[in-house]
Write a protein that holds these residues in place. Structure first.
Motif, PDB file in Angstrom:
ATOM      1  N   ALA A 151       0.836  -1.208   0.000  1.00  0.00           N
ATOM      2  CA  ALA A 151       0.000   0.000   0.000  1.00  0.00           C
ATOM      3  C   ALA A 151       0.867   1.254   0.000  1.00  0.00           C
ATOM      4  CB  ALA A 151      -0.933  -0.006   1.211  1.00  0.00           C
ATOM      5  N   SER A 152       1.944   1.248   0.767  1.00  0.00           N
ATOM      6  CA  SER A 152       2.850   2.390   0.801  1.00  0.00           C
ATOM      7  C   SER A 152       3.511   2.589  -0.562  1.00  0.00           C
ATOM      8  CB  SER A 152       3.909   2.188   1.884  1.00  0.00           C
ATOM      9  OG  SER A 152       4.819   3.270   1.900  1.00  0.00           O
ATOM     10  N   TYR A 153       3.931   1.485  -1.198  1.00  0.00           N
ATOM     11  CA  TYR A 153       4.553   1.565  -2.522  1.00  0.00           C
ATOM     12  C   TYR A 153       3.585   2.197  -3.527  1.00  0.00           C
ATOM     13  CZ  TYR A 153       6.752   0.273  -6.916  1.00  0.00           C
ATOM     14  OH  TYR A 153       7.306   0.327  -8.169  1.00  0.00           O
ATOM     15  N   VAL A 154       2.351   1.733  -3.524  1.00  0.00           N
ATOM     16  CA  VAL A 154       1.351   2.240  -4.471  1.00  0.00           C
ATOM     17  C   VAL A 154       1.086   3.730  -4.229  1.00  0.00           C
ATOM     18  CG1 VAL A 154      -1.083   2.062  -5.138  1.00  0.00           C
ATOM     19  CG2 VAL A 154       0.294   0.006  -4.900  1.00  0.00           C
ATOM     20  N   ARG A 169       4.069   5.704  -5.464  1.00  0.00           N
ATOM     21  CA  ARG A 169       4.100   5.695  -6.930  1.00  0.00           C
ATOM     22  C   ARG A 169       3.049   6.652  -7.485  1.00  0.00           C
ATOM     23  NH1 ARG A 169       2.028   0.565  -9.059  1.00  0.00           N
ATOM     24  NH2 ARG A 169       0.132   1.769  -8.997  1.00  0.00           N
ATOM     25  N   ASP A 170       1.856   6.637  -6.905  1.00  0.00           N
ATOM     26  CA  ASP A 170       0.797   7.558  -7.330  1.00  0.00           C
ATOM     27  C   ASP A 170       1.202   9.010  -7.094  1.00  0.00           C
ATOM     28  OD1 ASP A 170      -0.691   5.374  -8.050  1.00  0.00           O
ATOM     29  OD2 ASP A 170      -2.065   5.481  -6.329  1.00  0.00           O
ATOM     30  N   PHE A 171       1.900   9.260  -5.989  1.00  0.00           N
ATOM     31  CA  PHE A 171       2.394  10.597  -5.680  1.00  0.00           C
ATOM     32  C   PHE A 171       3.357  11.071  -6.775  1.00  0.00           C
ATOM     33  CE2 PHE A 171       5.683  13.178  -3.444  1.00  0.00           C
ATOM     34  CZ  PHE A 171       4.892  14.272  -3.140  1.00  0.00           C
ATOM     35  N   ALA A 172       4.238  10.185  -7.209  1.00  0.00           N
ATOM     36  CA  ALA A 172       5.183  10.537  -8.274  1.00  0.00           C
ATOM     37  C   ALA A 172       4.448  10.755  -9.598  1.00  0.00           C
ATOM     38  CB  ALA A 172       6.239   9.444  -8.426  1.00  0.00           C
ATOM     39  N   LEU A 173       3.426   9.952  -9.863  1.00  0.00           N
ATOM     40  CA  LEU A 173       2.625  10.135 -11.082  1.00  0.00           C
ATOM     41  C   LEU A 173       1.917  11.481 -11.077  1.00  0.00           C
ATOM     42  CD1 LEU A 173       1.017   6.595 -11.589  1.00  0.00           C
ATOM     43  CD2 LEU A 173       2.530   7.785 -13.186  1.00  0.00           C
ATOM     44  N   GLN A 174       1.339  11.850  -9.934  1.00  0.00           N
ATOM     45  CA  GLN A 174       0.657  13.139  -9.825  1.00  0.00           C
ATOM     46  C   GLN A 174       1.619  14.303 -10.028  1.00  0.00           C
ATOM     47  OE1 GLN A 174      -1.192  13.136  -5.968  1.00  0.00           O
ATOM     48  NE2 GLN A 174      -2.692  11.564  -6.525  1.00  0.00           N
ATOM     49  N   GLY A 175       2.886  14.081  -9.679  1.00  0.00           N
ATOM     50  CA  GLY A 175       3.883  15.115  -9.851  1.00  0.00           C
ATOM     51  C   GLY A 175       4.415  15.222 -11.265  1.00  0.00           C
ATOM     52  N   GLY A 176       3.978  14.327 -12.153  1.00  0.00           N
ATOM     53  CA  GLY A 176       4.381  14.387 -13.552  1.00  0.00           C
ATOM     54  C   GLY A 176       5.641  13.603 -13.886  1.00  0.00           C
ATOM     55  N   ALA A 177       6.055  12.680 -13.043  1.00  0.00           N
ATOM     56  CA  ALA A 177       7.254  11.886 -13.306  1.00  0.00           C
ATOM     57  C   ALA A 177       6.978  10.828 -14.375  1.00  0.00           C
ATOM     58  CB  ALA A 177       7.731  11.220 -12.027  1.00  0.00           C
ATOM     59  N   ALA A 202       8.301   4.152 -10.727  1.00  0.00           N
ATOM     60  CA  ALA A 202       8.561   2.815 -10.188  1.00  0.00           C
ATOM     61  C   ALA A 202       9.711   2.826  -9.178  1.00  0.00           C
ATOM     62  CB  ALA A 202       8.877   1.846 -11.321  1.00  0.00           C
ATOM     63  N   LEU A 203      10.699   3.700  -9.390  1.00  0.00           N
ATOM     64  CA  LEU A 203      11.878   3.732  -8.521  1.00  0.00           C
ATOM     65  C   LEU A 203      11.725   4.635  -7.303  1.00  0.00           C
ATOM     66  CD1 LEU A 203      14.722   3.749 -11.183  1.00  0.00           C
ATOM     67  CD2 LEU A 203      13.873   1.826  -9.838  1.00  0.00           C
ATOM     68  N   TRP A 204      10.871   5.628  -7.387  1.00  0.00           N
ATOM     69  CA  TRP A 204      10.700   6.579  -6.285  1.00  0.00           C
ATOM     70  C   TRP A 204      10.421   5.893  -4.947  1.00  0.00           C
ATOM     71  CZ3 TRP A 204      11.367  11.459  -4.751  1.00  0.00           C
ATOM     72  CH2 TRP A 204      10.636  11.896  -3.656  1.00  0.00           C
ATOM     73  N   PRO A 205       9.410   5.008  -4.859  1.00  0.00           N
ATOM     74  CA  PRO A 205       9.130   4.377  -3.562  1.00  0.00           C
ATOM     75  C   PRO A 205      10.313   3.556  -3.047  1.00  0.00           C
ATOM     76  CG  PRO A 205       7.331   3.991  -5.080  1.00  0.00           C
ATOM     77  CD  PRO A 205       8.442   4.589  -5.877  1.00  0.00           C
ATOM     78  N   LEU A 206      11.050   2.932  -3.953  1.00  0.00           N
ATOM     79  CA  LEU A 206      12.191   2.124  -3.528  1.00  0.00           C
ATOM     80  C   LEU A 206      13.299   3.000  -2.943  1.00  0.00           C
ATOM     81  CD1 LEU A 206      12.340  -0.382  -6.508  1.00  0.00           C
ATOM     82  CD2 LEU A 206      11.250  -0.686  -4.281  1.00  0.00           C
ATOM     83  N   SER A 207      13.495   4.185  -3.515  1.00  0.00           N
ATOM     84  CA  SER A 207      14.530   5.067  -2.991  1.00  0.00           C
ATOM     85  C   SER A 207      14.153   5.616  -1.624  1.00  0.00           C
ATOM     86  CB  SER A 207      14.826   6.200  -3.975  1.00  0.00           C
ATOM     87  OG  SER A 207      13.708   7.038  -4.127  1.00  0.00           O
ATOM     88  N   VAL A 208      12.885   5.963  -1.444  1.00  0.00           N
ATOM     89  CA  VAL A 208      12.440   6.480  -0.143  1.00  0.00           C
ATOM     90  C   VAL A 208      12.529   5.380   0.915  1.00  0.00           C
ATOM     91  CG1 VAL A 208      10.454   7.385   1.145  1.00  0.00           C
ATOM     92  CG2 VAL A 208      10.955   8.240  -1.144  1.00  0.00           C
ATOM     93  N   ALA A 266       3.859  11.665   0.881  1.00  0.00           N
ATOM     94  CA  ALA A 266       3.406  10.945  -0.309  1.00  0.00           C
ATOM     95  C   ALA A 266       2.139  10.162  -0.030  1.00  0.00           C
ATOM     96  CB  ALA A 266       4.503  10.007  -0.809  1.00  0.00           C
ATOM     97  N   ASN A 267       2.072   9.522   1.127  1.00  0.00           N
ATOM     98  CA  ASN A 267       0.871   8.748   1.468  1.00  0.00           C
ATOM     99  C   ASN A 267      -0.337   9.654   1.659  1.00  0.00           C
ATOM    100  OD1 ASN A 267       1.476   5.840   1.608  1.00  0.00           O
ATOM    101  ND2 ASN A 267       3.037   6.505   3.043  1.00  0.00           N
ATOM    102  N   ILE A 268      -0.148  10.813   2.262  1.00  0.00           N
ATOM    103  CA  ILE A 268      -1.259  11.751   2.455  1.00  0.00           C
ATOM    104  C   ILE A 268      -1.700  12.337   1.116  1.00  0.00           C
ATOM    105  CG2 ILE A 268      -1.892  13.999   3.425  1.00  0.00           C
ATOM    106  CD1 ILE A 268      -0.177  13.216   5.875  1.00  0.00           C
ATOM    107  N   ALA A 269      -0.726  12.735   0.287  1.00  0.00           N
ATOM    108  CA  ALA A 269      -1.059  13.354  -1.001  1.00  0.00           C
ATOM    109  C   ALA A 269      -1.758  12.386  -1.947  1.00  0.00           C
ATOM    110  CB  ALA A 269       0.207  13.891  -1.656  1.00  0.00           C
ATOM    111  N   ALA A 270      -1.429  11.109  -1.871  1.00  0.00           N
ATOM    112  CA  ALA A 270      -2.021  10.132  -2.783  1.00  0.00           C
ATOM    113  C   ALA A 270      -3.337   9.569  -2.261  1.00  0.00           C
ATOM    114  CB  ALA A 270      -1.042   8.986  -3.033  1.00  0.00           C
ATOM    115  N   ALA A 271      -3.708   9.888  -1.036  1.00  0.00           N
ATOM    116  CA  ALA A 271      -4.950   9.373  -0.471  1.00  0.00           C
ATOM    117  C   ALA A 271      -6.142  10.008  -1.184  1.00  0.00           C
ATOM    118  CB  ALA A 271      -5.007   9.669   1.025  1.00  0.00           C
ATOM    119  N   ALA A 272      -7.141   9.198  -1.456  1.00  0.00           N
ATOM    120  CA  ALA A 272      -8.330   9.684  -2.154  1.00  0.00           C
ATOM    121  C   ALA A 272      -9.121  10.667  -1.291  1.00  0.00           C
ATOM    122  CB  ALA A 272      -9.204   8.512  -2.562  1.00  0.00           C
ATOM    123  N   ALA A 273      -9.277  10.330  -0.033  1.00  0.00           N
ATOM    124  CA  ALA A 273     -10.014  11.195   0.894  1.00  0.00           C
ATOM    125  C   ALA A 273      -9.344  11.098   2.257  1.00  0.00           C
ATOM    126  CB  ALA A 273     -11.462  10.740   1.000  1.00  0.00           C
TER     127      ALA A 273
END
Length: 119
Positions: free
Chosen positions: A22-25, A28-36, A42-48, A88-95
């Motif tokens: 869940a944290s990885y997803v 990853r969604d946070f990076a997608l929203q940022g335009g990566a 795919a690599l962002w969550p692994l680096s964090v 990232a987890n807060i920003a990617a949360a739907a609600a």
């Protein structure tokens, strides 16, 4: 009466796996929203998570022979990793609604194993 590691650790590993996925997803969604791009997403969550893992290992390592500065750098890396992961987890949360966290199951599994194991 000893603790059966198979029964005690299995549910905890399963709960940890769900939380990690869940944290990885979310990251990853946070990076997608940022335009990566796809590779960066795919690599962002692994680096964090890698930063957190290395910083945790550094904090658990005995401090003999290390200066205050290196200990400070490890603490900064750890806190930075926590902050980025949480953001990232807060920003990617739907609600933003209160829901119990899955990682509490790992804690309850550990307590259950300790109590059930006769410790």
């Amino acid at each position: 009466m000893g603790l059966n590691p198979t029964l005690g650790c299995g549910p905890c590993v399963l709960s940890w796996s769900r939380g990690s996925y869940a944290s990885y997803v979310h990251q990853r969604d946070f990076a997608l929203q940022g335009g990566a791009d796809a590779v960066t997403c795919a690599l962002w969550p692994l680096s964090v998570d890698g930063l957190l893992l290395l910083a945790t290992a550094g904090l658990l390592k005995p401090t003999e022979g290390r200066g205050r500065r290196s200990r400070y750098v490890v603490w900064v890396a750890f806190l930075l990793g926590i902050a980025v992961s949480l953001a990232a987890n807060i920003a990617a949360a739907a609600a933003l609604t209160w829901k119990p966290v899955h990682e509490t199951h790992a804690l309850s599994c550990g307590i259950e194993s300790a109590v059930g194991g006769g410790w």
